[in-house]
Design a protein around this motif. Structure first.
Motif, PDB file in Angstrom:
ATOM      1  N   PHE A   2       0.839  -1.207   0.000  1.00 30.54           N
ATOM      2  CA  PHE A   2       0.000   0.000   0.000  1.00 30.54           C
ATOM      3  C   PHE A   2       0.871   1.252   0.000  1.00 30.54           C
ATOM      4  CE2 PHE A   2      -2.280   3.338   2.368  1.00 30.54           C
ATOM      5  CZ  PHE A   2      -3.408   3.467   1.574  1.00 30.54           C
ATOM      6  N   TYR A   3       1.954   1.216   0.788  1.00 34.58           N
ATOM      7  CA  TYR A   3       2.881   2.348   0.870  1.00 34.58           C
ATOM      8  C   TYR A   3       3.457   2.643  -0.520  1.00 34.58           C
ATOM      9  CZ  TYR A   3       7.043   4.976   2.388  1.00 34.58           C
ATOM     10  OH  TYR A   3       8.019   5.917   2.550  1.00 34.58           O
ATOM     11  N   TRP A   4       3.973   1.620  -1.184  1.00 38.22           N
ATOM     12  CA  TRP A   4       4.573   1.796  -2.505  1.00 38.22           C
ATOM     13  C   TRP A   4       3.532   2.282  -3.510  1.00 38.22           C
ATOM     14  CZ3 TRP A   4       3.755   0.131  -7.424  1.00 38.22           C
ATOM     15  CH2 TRP A   4       4.787   0.318  -8.347  1.00 38.22           C
ATOM     16  N   PHE A   5       2.343   1.700  -3.462  1.00 42.45           N
ATOM     17  CA  PHE A   5       1.276   2.056  -4.397  1.00 42.45           C
ATOM     18  C   PHE A   5       0.891   3.533  -4.263  1.00 42.45           C
ATOM     19  CE2 PHE A   5      -3.276   2.371  -5.451  1.00 42.45           C
ATOM     20  CZ  PHE A   5      -3.251   1.892  -6.753  1.00 42.45           C
ATOM     21  N   MET A   6       0.688   3.983  -3.026  1.00 44.05           N
ATOM     22  CA  MET A   6       0.279   5.371  -2.796  1.00 44.05           C
ATOM     23  C   MET A   6       1.404   6.347  -3.149  1.00 44.05           C
ATOM     24  SD  MET A   6      -2.855   5.398  -1.886  1.00 44.05           S
ATOM     25  CE  MET A   6      -3.032   7.072  -1.243  1.00 44.05           C
ATOM     26  N   LYS A   7       2.635   6.000  -2.768  1.00 45.05           N
ATOM     27  CA  LYS A   7       3.762   6.903  -2.992  1.00 45.05           C
ATOM     28  C   LYS A   7       4.105   7.050  -4.471  1.00 45.05           C
ATOM     29  CE  LYS A   7       8.696   7.431  -2.033  1.00 45.05           C
ATOM     30  NZ  LYS A   7       9.869   6.936  -1.270  1.00 45.05           N
ATOM     31  N   ASN A   8       4.083   5.961  -5.201  1.00 43.28           N
ATOM     32  CA  ASN A   8       4.584   5.980  -6.572  1.00 43.28           C
ATOM     33  C   ASN A   8       3.513   6.091  -7.653  1.00 43.28           C
ATOM     34  OD1 ASN A   8       7.610   5.437  -6.190  1.00 43.28           O
ATOM     35  ND2 ASN A   8       6.682   3.802  -4.994  1.00 43.28           N
ATOM     36  N   LEU A   9       2.269   5.693  -7.340  1.00 38.83           N
ATOM     37  CA  LEU A   9       1.259   5.669  -8.391  1.00 38.83           C
ATOM     38  C   LEU A   9       0.053   6.580  -8.134  1.00 38.83           C
ATOM     39  CD1 LEU A   9       1.157   1.836  -9.187  1.00 38.83           C
ATOM     40  CD2 LEU A   9       2.473   3.638 -10.332  1.00 38.83           C
ATOM     41  N   VAL A  10      -0.217   6.909  -6.878  1.00 40.67           N
ATOM     42  CA  VAL A  10      -1.433   7.679  -6.581  1.00 40.67           C
ATOM     43  C   VAL A  10      -1.094   9.046  -5.977  1.00 40.67           C
ATOM     44  CG1 VAL A  10      -3.660   7.684  -5.410  1.00 40.67           C
ATOM     45  CG2 VAL A  10      -2.717   5.534  -6.239  1.00 40.67           C
ATOM     46  N   ALA A  11      -0.894   9.085  -4.674  1.00 37.29           N
ATOM     47  CA  ALA A  11      -0.704  10.366  -3.987  1.00 37.29           C
ATOM     48  C   ALA A  11       0.601  11.054  -4.375  1.00 37.29           C
ATOM     49  CB  ALA A  11      -0.760  10.154  -2.478  1.00 37.29           C
ATOM     50  N   GLY A  12       1.679  10.276  -4.482  1.00 32.20           N
ATOM     51  CA  GLY A  12       2.987  10.851  -4.759  1.00 32.20           C
ATOM     52  C   GLY A  12       3.027  11.730  -5.999  1.00 32.20           C
ATOM     53  N   PRO A  13       2.660  11.199  -7.168  1.00 26.47           N
ATOM     54  CA  PRO A  13       2.713  12.006  -8.384  1.00 26.47           C
ATOM     55  C   PRO A  13       1.835  13.258  -8.311  1.00 26.47           C
ATOM     56  CG  PRO A  13       2.533   9.688  -8.922  1.00 26.47           C
ATOM     57  CD  PRO A  13       2.324   9.786  -7.446  1.00 26.47           C
ATOM     58  N   PHE A  80      -4.550   5.017   6.777  1.00 24.07           N
ATOM     59  CA  PHE A  80      -3.611   6.044   6.319  1.00 24.07           C
ATOM     60  C   PHE A  80      -2.307   5.979   7.100  1.00 24.07           C
ATOM     61  CE2 PHE A  80      -1.738  10.248   7.028  1.00 24.07           C
ATOM     62  CZ  PHE A  80      -1.422  10.596   5.719  1.00 24.07           C
ATOM     63  N   PHE A  81      -2.404   5.960   8.426  1.00 21.25           N
ATOM     64  CA  PHE A  81      -1.191   5.981   9.245  1.00 21.25           C
ATOM     65  C   PHE A  81      -0.389   4.699   9.119  1.00 21.25           C
ATOM     66  CE2 PHE A  81      -3.584   9.397  11.415  1.00 21.25           C
ATOM     67  CZ  PHE A  81      -2.610  10.391  11.351  1.00 21.25           C
ATOM     68  N   ASN A  82      -1.071   3.567   9.035  1.00 19.99           N
ATOM     69  CA  ASN A  82      -0.351   2.311   8.823  1.00 19.99           C
ATOM     70  C   ASN A  82       0.314   2.292   7.452  1.00 19.99           C
ATOM     71  OD1 ASN A  82      -0.838   0.908  11.282  1.00 19.99           O
ATOM     72  ND2 ASN A  82      -2.920   0.434  10.631  1.00 19.99           N
ATOM     73  N   GLY A  83      -0.402   2.786   6.458  1.00 19.21           N
ATOM     74  CA  GLY A  83       0.111   2.773   5.093  1.00 19.21           C
ATOM     75  C   GLY A  83       1.267   3.714   4.868  1.00 19.21           C
ATOM     76  N   THR A  84       1.379   4.747   5.698  1.00 15.31           N
ATOM     77  CA  THR A  84       2.469   5.715   5.524  1.00 15.31           C
ATOM     78  C   THR A  84       3.622   5.476   6.499  1.00 15.31           C
ATOM     79  OG1 THR A  84       1.212   7.253   6.933  1.00 15.31           O
ATOM     80  CG2 THR A  84       1.028   7.535   4.554  1.00 15.31           C
ATOM     81  N   GLY A  85       3.648   4.314   7.118  1.00 12.42           N
ATOM     82  CA  GLY A  85       4.794   3.955   7.933  1.00 12.42           C
ATOM     83  C   GLY A  85       4.760   4.468   9.354  1.00 12.42           C
ATOM     84  N   MET A  86       3.582   4.837   9.862  1.00 13.84           N
ATOM     85  CA  MET A  86       3.475   5.316  11.239  1.00 13.84           C
ATOM     86  C   MET A  86       3.363   4.135  12.207  1.00 13.84           C
ATOM     87  SD  MET A  86       3.483   8.590  10.903  1.00 13.84           S
ATOM     88  CE  MET A  86       3.176   9.865   9.681  1.00 13.84           C
ATOM     89  N   LEU A  87       4.087   4.213  13.322  1.00 11.66           N
ATOM     90  CA  LEU A  87       4.045   3.170  14.337  1.00 11.66           C
ATOM     91  C   LEU A  87       3.436   3.754  15.611  1.00 11.66           C
ATOM     92  CD1 LEU A  87       7.655   1.772  13.808  1.00 11.66           C
ATOM     93  CD2 LEU A  87       5.526   0.855  12.884  1.00 11.66           C
ATOM     94  N   PRO A  88       2.354   3.164  16.131  1.00 10.89           N
ATOM     95  CA  PRO A  88       1.682   3.732  17.315  1.00 10.89           C
ATOM     96  C   PRO A  88       2.519   3.600  18.573  1.00 10.89           C
ATOM     97  CG  PRO A  88       0.738   1.603  16.754  1.00 10.89           C
ATOM     98  CD  PRO A  88       1.696   1.937  15.653  1.00 10.89           C
ATOM     99  N   ILE A  89       2.600   4.695  19.347  1.00  9.79           N
ATOM    100  CA  ILE A  89       3.304   4.668  20.628  1.00  9.79           C
ATOM    101  C   ILE A  89       2.450   5.362  21.682  1.00  9.79           C
ATOM    102  CG2 ILE A  89       5.602   4.639  19.607  1.00  9.79           C
ATOM    103  CD1 ILE A  89       5.774   7.655  20.301  1.00  9.79           C
ATOM    104  N   ASP A  90       2.656   4.960  22.914  1.00  9.51           N
ATOM    105  CA  ASP A  90       1.975   5.563  24.058  1.00  9.51           C
ATOM    106  C   ASP A  90       2.886   6.624  24.660  1.00  9.51           C
ATOM    107  OD1 ASP A  90       0.793   6.213  26.467  1.00  9.51           O
ATOM    108  OD2 ASP A  90       0.219   4.156  26.944  1.00  9.51           O
ATOM    109  N   ARG A  91       2.409   7.872  24.748  1.00 11.06           N
ATOM    110  CA  ARG A  91       3.242   8.963  25.248  1.00 11.06           C
ATOM    111  C   ARG A  91       2.947   9.320  26.703  1.00 11.06           C
ATOM    112  NH1 ARG A  91       3.094  13.353  20.232  1.00 11.06           N
ATOM    113  NH2 ARG A  91       4.186  12.074  18.699  1.00 11.06           N
TER     114      ARG A  91
END
Length: 228
Positions: A2-13, A80-91
């Motif tokens: 999903f990350y590659w698809f969004m970055k290179n083919l959809v949102a990125g361009p 969205f957050f999972n697809g863009t490489g976000m990792l959940p943390i407790d602050r």
């Protein structure tokens, strides 16, 4: 995928065409191995455009609240957050802070890129604020270099409180890698951690051109909220 698809083919361009981000110093990112990218933080879209201009994938530590929403909105947010490489943390501190540290160290141990905002939160007014020493601990415990990154004018394109970006051009400057291996084994020394963090913030301040204020951004936000 999903990350590659969004970055290179959809949102990125689309984003590159509309906002025409300019980039300097991209060659300063190591081609392989664990590395921390320590960036200033002016806008929500910092975490969108930074991965967009890089060849390597980057992971960010994001507050767990982003992953706990309910319904369709919560599902889309998590996707969205999972697809863009976000990792959940407790602050919340204590053991939660240690868990966050371990999450980041796991990324570095895999030889991947970890993105960190040393200020701990977005700047409330475009100025640069004091860095948190967690970034220094990760550098020393992960045995990795750190590359300072300056996001330029992202707060003008999407100021805090807005939901839709404005038209405008942004920039991203990658500084030269900083090596703190001379402090190896000293991650328990709070003075060393502060020294490393301040050196990173000094370099970020130099390449970003922001006005520096030697207090935590969260303190400024808390005082502003109290006045309201």
């Amino acid at each position: 995928m999903f990350y590659w698809f969004m970055k290179n083919l959809v949102a990125g361009p689309i984003l590159k065409t509309v906002f025409r981000p300019w980039v300097s110093g991209l060659e300063n990112i190591p081609r392989k191995g664990g590395v921390i990218l320590a960036s200033n933080h002016l806008s929500f879209i910092d975490s969108v455009f930074l991965p967009l201009v890089m060849d390597r994938r980057i992971f960010f530590l994001a507050k767990s609240d982003y992953f706990t929403g309910k319904g369709i909105k919560g599902f889309l947010s998590r996707a969205f957050f999972n697809g863009t490489g976000m990792l959940p943390i407790d602050r919340s501190g204590g053991k939660a802070s240690e868990a966050s540290l371990n999450t980041g160290l796991a990324v570095l141990a895999r030889g991947e890129v970890l993105g960190i905002y040393p200020e701990g939160t977005r700047s409330p007014d475009g100025k640069m604020y004091r860095g948190r020493t967690g970034v220094a601990r990760m550098i020393l415990e992960g045995h990795v270099p750190v590359v300072p990154v300056a996001m330029i004018d992202t707060e003008k394109v999407m100021p805090i409180g807005t939901k839709i970006p404005r038209m405008g051009r942004i920039g991203i400057v990658f500084g030269e890698p900083l090596d703190f291996s001379r402090f190896e084994g000293m991650e328990g020394d709070r003075f060393i951690l502060r020294s490393i963090t301040d050196e990173i913030m000094y370099e970020l301040n130099r390449i970003s051109g922001q006005e520096y204020v030697d207090v935590y951004a969260t303190s400024v936000k808390d005082r502003s909220a109290a006045r309201r």
